[in-house]
Write an enzyme that holds these catalytic residues in place. Structure first.
Site, PDB file in Angstrom:
ATOM      1  N   SER A 191      -7.410   0.119   4.735  1.00  0.00           N
ATOM      2  CA  SER A 191      -6.775   1.227   5.448  1.00  0.00           C
ATOM      3  C   SER A 191      -7.610   2.483   5.274  1.00  0.00           C
ATOM      4  O   SER A 191      -8.277   2.662   4.255  1.00  0.00           O
ATOM      5  CB  SER A 191      -5.362   1.472   4.900  1.00  0.00           C
ATOM      6  N   TYR A 243       0.179   3.251  -2.192  1.00  0.00           N
ATOM      7  CA  TYR A 243      -0.434   2.453  -1.130  1.00  0.00           C
ATOM      8  C   TYR A 243      -1.927   2.763  -0.991  1.00  0.00           C
ATOM      9  O   TYR A 243      -2.761   1.851  -0.914  1.00  0.00           O
ATOM     10  CB  TYR A 243       0.290   2.732   0.184  1.00  0.00           C
TER      11      TYR A 243
END
Length: 248
Positions: free
Chosen positions: A139, A152
């Site tokens: 990501s 995250y």
């Protein structure tokens, strides 16, 4: 016949990746958690879209035994795995200082440990075949700081660094290891998440040089490129597909 094992394959980026690989003639072993009807639909779409064969299995990658079992199931079904795409992931967005140990363990189990141990499990087969390709879906949040992202983001950063280390060690075995880092993508999950914050979509689109959210198919094309492109000189690379978010 080349075979791809893909996790998180029932919806969003995973399903679009399955279709992109099917269109390139790969057989598919699709894995997701507790979504049998969606997986059955994905299998049917892959067969219709060009895959010479497709199968599916349900695994909860939070289970420490699942990554190895998943790889063995794929090998039992097809006898080989040429491409492993570690796409499955979960999120937990909260202010730093409020995370629980259970949330930490759950996120690291699915977002990092599952990819780590699935990659280890597929290694003997890829070495015996003379090579293969492993692609981690990371990501942009593994590269930039964002609000409520202190769990995250670091897990995705760890996945990017895992990509580099695996690539360094496995190149001699003919195994290419790369990652793809999506930016803000209009998956249903993201749309629902952004919708909880008034003006969030407009805020993101205003920051992106391309002026819009990305489409799942655009990430799928990047993954499919790394999975099927000719030559073996792309190694240890994190391909950022974020509409220019990280260049601003």
């Amino acid at each position: 016949m080349r075979v791809a094992l893909l996790t998180g394959a029932s919806r969003g980026i995973g399903r679009e990746t399955a279709l992109a690989l099917a269109a390139r003639g790969l057989a598919l072993f699709l894995v997701a958690e507790g979504t049998e009807a969606e997986l059955d639909g994905a299998v049917a779409d892959c067969r219709a879209g060009g895959a010479p064969d497709a199968a599916r299995a349900v695994f909860d990658l939070a289970d420490p035994a699942a990554p190895e079992a998943m790889v063995q199931a794929a090998l039992s079904r097809f006898g080989r795995v040429d491409v492993l795409v570690n796409n499955a992931g979960i999120r937990c967005r909260k202010p730093f200082g409020t995370f629980t140990r259970a949330e930490f363990d759950g996120l690291i189990g699915v977002n990092f440990a599952a990819a780590f141990f699935a990659s280890q499990a597929v290694l003997p087969a890829m070495r015996a075949q003379g090579g293969g390709r492993i692609i981690h879906v990371a990501s942009q949040t593994g590269r930039v700081a964002m609000e409520e992202n202190s769990l995250y983001g670091p897990m995705k950063a760890a996945l990017i660094q895992l990509t580099r280390n695996m690539a360094f060690e496995l190149a001699k075995d003919g195994i290419q290891v790369n990652s793809v880092s999506p930016g803000p993508i209009a998956t249903q999950f993201n749309i629902d998440s952004y919708g909880r914050i008034p003006g969030r979509v407009e805020q993101l689109e205003g920051r992106l040089p391309v002026g819009r959210l990305g489409r799942p198919a655009e990430i799928a094309e990047a993954i499919a490129f790394l999975a099927t492109c000719e030559g073996g000189f792309i190694q240890g690379h994190d391909l950022v597909v974020d509409g220019g978010y990280t260049i601003v």
